[in-house]
Design a protein around this motif. Structure first.
Motif, PDB file in Angstrom:
ATOM      1  N   MET A 145      -7.649   2.367 -15.154  1.00 20.62           N
ATOM      2  CA  MET A 145      -6.516   2.067 -14.276  1.00 20.62           C
ATOM      3  C   MET A 145      -5.434   1.340 -15.076  1.00 20.62           C
ATOM      4  SD  MET A 145      -6.388  -0.145 -10.709  1.00 20.62           S
ATOM      5  CE  MET A 145      -7.445   0.978  -9.813  1.00 20.62           C
ATOM      6  N   GLN A 146      -4.166   1.836 -14.972  1.00 17.98           N
ATOM      7  CA  GLN A 146      -3.066   1.207 -15.682  1.00 17.98           C
ATOM      8  C   GLN A 146      -2.839  -0.199 -15.158  1.00 17.98           C
ATOM      9  OE1 GLN A 146       0.319   3.743 -15.267  1.00 17.98           O
ATOM     10  NE2 GLN A 146      -0.486   5.340 -16.613  1.00 17.98           N
ATOM     11  N   ASN A 147      -2.252  -1.051 -16.056  1.00 17.79           N
ATOM     12  CA  ASN A 147      -2.121  -2.469 -15.728  1.00 17.79           C
ATOM     13  C   ASN A 147      -1.261  -2.691 -14.485  1.00 17.79           C
ATOM     14  OD1 ASN A 147      -2.735  -5.204 -16.426  1.00 17.79           O
ATOM     15  ND2 ASN A 147      -0.592  -5.436 -17.031  1.00 17.79           N
ATOM     16  N   ASN A 148      -0.100  -1.990 -14.382  1.00 22.29           N
ATOM     17  CA  ASN A 148       0.776  -2.171 -13.225  1.00 22.29           C
ATOM     18  C   ASN A 148       0.085  -1.742 -11.928  1.00 22.29           C
ATOM     19  OD1 ASN A 148       2.824  -3.163 -14.822  1.00 22.29           O
ATOM     20  ND2 ASN A 148       3.865  -1.181 -15.030  1.00 22.29           N
ATOM     21  N   THR A 149      -0.630  -0.628 -12.012  1.00 23.43           N
ATOM     22  CA  THR A 149      -1.364  -0.137 -10.842  1.00 23.43           C
ATOM     23  C   THR A 149      -2.447  -1.118 -10.435  1.00 23.43           C
ATOM     24  OG1 THR A 149      -0.958   2.146 -11.519  1.00 23.43           O
ATOM     25  CG2 THR A 149      -2.729   1.781  -9.941  1.00 23.43           C
ATOM     26  N   LYS A 150      -3.125  -1.669 -11.421  1.00 21.38           N
ATOM     27  CA  LYS A 150      -4.193  -2.638 -11.146  1.00 21.38           C
ATOM     28  C   LYS A 150      -3.641  -3.890 -10.481  1.00 21.38           C
ATOM     29  CE  LYS A 150      -7.983  -4.991 -13.565  1.00 21.38           C
ATOM     30  NZ  LYS A 150      -8.677  -5.122 -14.879  1.00 21.38           N
ATOM     31  N   ILE A 151      -2.515  -4.394 -10.980  1.00 21.27           N
ATOM     32  CA  ILE A 151      -1.900  -5.597 -10.395  1.00 21.27           C
ATOM     33  C   ILE A 151      -1.479  -5.337  -8.957  1.00 21.27           C
ATOM     34  CG2 ILE A 151       0.092  -7.133 -10.515  1.00 21.27           C
ATOM     35  CD1 ILE A 151      -0.050  -6.880 -13.564  1.00 21.27           C
ATOM     36  N   THR A 152      -0.872  -4.159  -8.705  1.00 16.93           N
ATOM     37  CA  THR A 152      -0.453  -3.808  -7.347  1.00 16.93           C
ATOM     38  C   THR A 152      -1.653  -3.749  -6.410  1.00 16.93           C
ATOM     39  OG1 THR A 152       1.394  -2.504  -8.231  1.00 16.93           O
ATOM     40  CG2 THR A 152       0.739  -2.088  -5.951  1.00 16.93           C
ATOM     41  N   THR A 153      -2.738  -3.158  -6.888  1.00 18.38           N
ATOM     42  CA  THR A 153      -3.963  -3.061  -6.076  1.00 18.38           C
ATOM     43  C   THR A 153      -4.511  -4.439  -5.746  1.00 18.38           C
ATOM     44  OG1 THR A 153      -4.523  -0.926  -7.078  1.00 18.38           O
ATOM     45  CG2 THR A 153      -6.303  -2.131  -6.004  1.00 18.38           C
ATOM     46  N   ILE A 154      -4.533  -5.314  -6.745  1.00 17.36           N
ATOM     47  CA  ILE A 154      -5.070  -6.667  -6.534  1.00 17.36           C
ATOM     48  C   ILE A 154      -4.217  -7.432  -5.532  1.00 17.36           C
ATOM     49  CG2 ILE A 154      -5.442  -8.905  -7.642  1.00 17.36           C
ATOM     50  CD1 ILE A 154      -6.301  -7.346 -10.165  1.00 17.36           C
ATOM     51  N   VAL A 155      -2.895  -7.343  -5.650  1.00 20.59           N
ATOM     52  CA  VAL A 155      -1.996  -8.027  -4.712  1.00 20.59           C
ATOM     53  C   VAL A 155      -2.233  -7.524  -3.289  1.00 20.59           C
ATOM     54  CG1 VAL A 155       0.414  -8.315  -4.023  1.00 20.59           C
ATOM     55  CG2 VAL A 155      -0.235  -8.566  -6.426  1.00 20.59           C
ATOM     56  N   ALA A 156      -2.359  -6.204  -3.132  1.00 17.83           N
ATOM     57  CA  ALA A 156      -2.601  -5.637  -1.802  1.00 17.83           C
ATOM     58  C   ALA A 156      -3.937  -6.105  -1.235  1.00 17.83           C
ATOM     59  CB  ALA A 156      -2.564  -4.112  -1.872  1.00 17.83           C
ATOM     60  N   LEU A 157      -4.959  -6.171  -2.079  1.00 23.60           N
ATOM     61  CA  LEU A 157      -6.269  -6.648  -1.636  1.00 23.60           C
ATOM     62  C   LEU A 157      -6.199  -8.092  -1.158  1.00 23.60           C
ATOM     63  CD1 LEU A 157      -8.534  -5.176  -4.473  1.00 23.60           C
ATOM     64  CD2 LEU A 157      -8.616  -4.528  -2.066  1.00 23.60           C
ATOM     65  N   LEU A 158      -5.493  -8.933  -1.907  1.00 27.61           N
ATOM     66  CA  LEU A 158      -5.393 -10.350  -1.543  1.00 27.61           C
ATOM     67  C   LEU A 158      -4.602 -10.547  -0.252  1.00 27.61           C
ATOM     68  CD1 LEU A 158      -4.848 -12.021  -5.040  1.00 27.61           C
ATOM     69  CD2 LEU A 158      -6.961 -11.808  -3.727  1.00 27.61           C
ATOM     70  N   LEU A 159      -3.586  -9.717  -0.026  1.00 26.01           N
ATOM     71  CA  LEU A 159      -2.824  -9.814   1.218  1.00 26.01           C
ATOM     72  C   LEU A 159      -3.700  -9.491   2.428  1.00 26.01           C
ATOM     73  CD1 LEU A 159       0.619  -8.181   0.305  1.00 26.01           C
ATOM     74  CD2 LEU A 159       0.197 -10.564   0.936  1.00 26.01           C
ATOM     75  N   VAL A 160      -4.488  -8.422   2.304  1.00 30.04           N
ATOM     76  CA  VAL A 160      -5.375  -8.039   3.406  1.00 30.04           C
ATOM     77  C   VAL A 160      -6.418  -9.129   3.655  1.00 30.04           C
ATOM     78  CG1 VAL A 160      -7.093  -6.359   4.174  1.00 30.04           C
ATOM     79  CG2 VAL A 160      -5.018  -5.579   3.043  1.00 30.04           C
ATOM     80  N   LEU A 161      -6.973  -9.680   2.566  1.00 31.51           N
ATOM     81  CA  LEU A 161      -7.974 -10.738   2.701  1.00 31.51           C
ATOM     82  C   LEU A 161      -7.373 -11.982   3.359  1.00 31.51           C
ATOM     83  CD1 LEU A 161     -10.808 -11.844   2.132  1.00 31.51           C
ATOM     84  CD2 LEU A 161      -9.996 -12.537  -0.133  1.00 31.51           C
ATOM     85  N   ALA A 162      -6.138 -12.311   2.994  1.00 32.08           N
ATOM     86  CA  ALA A 162      -5.480 -13.492   3.565  1.00 32.08           C
ATOM     87  C   ALA A 162      -5.358 -13.379   5.078  1.00 32.08           C
ATOM     88  CB  ALA A 162      -4.103 -13.680   2.931  1.00 32.08           C
ATOM     89  N   LEU A 163      -5.020 -12.184   5.556  1.00 37.48           N
ATOM     90  CA  LEU A 163      -4.857 -11.998   6.998  1.00 37.48           C
ATOM     91  C   LEU A 163      -6.175 -12.207   7.738  1.00 37.48           C
ATOM     92  CD1 LEU A 163      -2.521  -8.858   7.075  1.00 37.48           C
ATOM     93  CD2 LEU A 163      -1.894 -11.261   7.306  1.00 37.48           C
ATOM     94  N   ALA A 164      -7.245 -11.622   7.222  1.00 36.51           N
ATOM     95  CA  ALA A 164      -8.549 -11.744   7.889  1.00 36.51           C
ATOM     96  C   ALA A 164      -9.039 -13.188   7.883  1.00 36.51           C
ATOM     97  CB  ALA A 164      -9.569 -10.832   7.213  1.00 36.51           C
ATOM     98  N   THR A 165      -8.828 -13.894   6.759  1.00 38.11           N
ATOM     99  CA  THR A 165      -9.260 -15.290   6.676  1.00 38.11           C
ATOM    100  C   THR A 165      -8.426 -16.174   7.587  1.00 38.11           C
ATOM    101  OG1 THR A 165      -9.825 -14.888   4.359  1.00 38.11           O
ATOM    102  CG2 THR A 165      -9.742 -17.166   5.070  1.00 38.11           C
TER     103      THR A 165
END
Length: 524
Positions: free
Chosen positions: A1-21
């Motif tokens: 996975m390219q670095n930019n794609t990986k960073i975007t994926t991680i940011v999206a994951l953290l946003l979803v996790l923040a909402l549930a928490t």
């Protein structure tokens, strides 16, 4: 996975996790306002409990489904259910509707928390990178869990309560779109068998047990027939579950989760962590509103120092873990949790908000240290084939711990308040007629419109009674923290980086030798 794609994926994951928490705590300071508009005081606690019940019960199932069918698909389904539940909660017209839609929210949230952590582990190129990511998650947990009451208070004081739930949509929908586009999962689907019978029995056991905890001492007494029936049903179903899993090729919860020392201790610690965390975010804001007379915003803001200390320490823990080791970090964290819980025992009516807020900082430090270690230790120890369900088990027991802790402490609080309230009500019998029918002593103090029509002398005695009742809640928190410190004494040494299979086997079994020594030298 390219670095930019990986960073975007991680940011999206953290946003979803923040909402549930966030949604597990954001309603804490907002519910008095919600109840005053929707009515349904008898269902007050179920606005919290419905979310916790459904999200907790399905966590192991989501973890297993992710191992069988891929993380991305199950996460997207769960997150979509969560957002639909959020929209429905905001449109609720009665408390019955709100409780039902909170349960729907929980159905989705049960997938989000464990699967985000599992995907982050999959994306990590090394143990060091995984530690950094989990440190970031620790920051997120701290911000979301502790900021929930503050954000809820701000929304109900300055906007309207439906925005507590509508806020999830403009954040969650773009995050889901980013995940759908950028997260390219490498998953080879294989033929598996889902343990349907075990899943149904396990879910039944969890629901029966949580109903026993949540309703005992409130809807009925602990020794009543419904309470005892639920407890007996839970015990029978738990025994049946273990018997079924023993003869199943692909169990919903592999037995090594219960027998492997590191995972078992980490999960036990996560249970106690959940109890302390949810009790802190529930009962400290209650103290500020009910005893000190603060509004919802002030009740939430008192947790800010805890938030900041948790966030800072989570990042620090992930950086120093390789130098001090899992065992040292988790023991220091458990000690800070004891210190922080001990300070709450000294809260009184005269305690200022500033002193109260600073006294909670040790709890934030402890939460930040142990939450990082528990998650990393489980992911480091579990076999690759069960990382999803093992990570889910950590979040599962944490949510169970929170539900059980809040339920038991709520029963203690209600029992103590009823004991104190009876003589107060008798002394001020002439003022009792102004109280709405069925209003509890606690909600009398939390509802401004009711407080405004009561005599000052009555309010003062109620505040003293509330303070004395919360004292026993805080004592219970201290006992849980002490139990956690005792448990950590058996936490094993764990090598930080992957080592040879021989060394791996030796540190798990506690043997010594050249390979084991080498593994210990590389631990963090």
């Amino acid at each position: 996975m390219q670095n930019n794609t990986k960073i975007t994926t991680i940011v999206a994951l953290l946003l979803v996790l923040a909402l549930a928490t966030l949604d597990s705590t954001i309603v804490a300071t907002a519910m008095p306002r919600v109840v005053s508009q929707l009515g349904g005081m008898a269902l007050y606690s179920w606005a919290f409990s419905a979310y916790l019940l459904t999200s907790t019960a399905l966590m192991p199932l989501y973890g297993k489904l992710a191992d069988l069918y891929g993380r991305k698909r199950i996460l997207l389904i769960g997150a979509l259910i969560f957002l639909l539940g959020s929209a429905a909660c905001g449109s609720a017209q009665t408390m019955e509707q709100l409780v039902f839609f909170r349960g729907l929210q929980g159905l989705g949230a049960g997938a989000i928390q464990p699967l985000v952590l599992t995907i982050l582990a999959d994306l990590s190129a090394s143990a060091k990178e995984n530690a950094r990511l989990i440190g970031g998650v620790g920051v997120l947990w701290g911000v979301s869990s502790v900021a929930g009451p503050l954000l809820g208070g701000l929304i109900v004081d300055h906007l309207s309560w439906p925005w507590i739930f509508y806020l999830n949509l403009p954040i969650g929908l773009p995050a889901l779109l980013l995940l759908a586009i950028f997260f390219k999962e490498r998953f080879a689907r294989q033929k598996h068998h889902l343990d349907y019978v075990g899943t149904i029995v396990m879910t039944g056991a969890i629901v029966a047990f949580l109903f026993f905890v949540l309703q005992g001492g409130t809807a009925w007494t602990w020794t009543s027939l419904p309470s005892l029936a639920l407890l007996v049903a839970a015990i029978i179903l738990i025994i049946a579950f273990f018997l079924i899993e023993k003869h199943t090729d692909e169990p919903i919860l592999p037995f090594e989760i219960f027998t492997q020392r590191t995972i078992a201790i980490s999960n036990s610690g996560s249970f106690l962590l959940g109890s302390l965390l949810l009790s802190l975010t529930t009962y400290v804001p209650l103290f500020v509103q009910g005893v000190l007379g603060g509004n919802a915003t002030l009740a939430g803001s008192v947790l800010i120092p805890t938030l900041l200390s948790w966030s800072l320490v989570s990042m620090l823990a992930s950086l120093i873990l390789r130098y001090f080791g899992y065992r040292v970090i988790v023991r220091v964290g458990a000690l800070f949790m004891v210190i922080g819980a001990a300070t709450t025992v000294f809260f009184r009516e005269q305690t200022s908000v500033a002193v109260l807020a600073l006294a909670l900082v040790p709890l934030g430090i402890g939460f930040g240290l142990v939450s990082v270690v528990y998650t990393l230790a489980v992911q480091r120890t579990a076999r690759k084939e069960i990382v999803g369900v093992a990570t889910a088990s950590t979040q599962f027991v944490r949510m169970i711990g929170g539900t059980v802790g809040v339920g038991i402490m709520g029963a203690i609080l209600n029992g103590q308040m009823q004991q104190h309230f009876t003589p107060i009500a008798a002394h001020f019998s002439s003022s009792a007629h102004v109280l709405p029918e069925g209003t509890s002593p606690v909600n009398t103090l939390l509802t401004p419109s009711i407080r405004a029509v009561l005599p000052a002398a009555l309010l003062e005695q109620l505040r003293q009674a509330f303070s004395q009742s919360l004292f026993w809640v805080f004592v219970t928190m201290l006992l849980l923290a002490l139990l956690g410190l005792l448990l950590i004494l058996w936490f094993p040494s764990i090598p930080f980086e992957p080592v040879s299979p021989q060394a791996e086997e030796e540190w798990e079994t506690g043997q010594s030798g050249p390979a084991h020594t080498k593994a210990m030298e590389t631990r963090a």
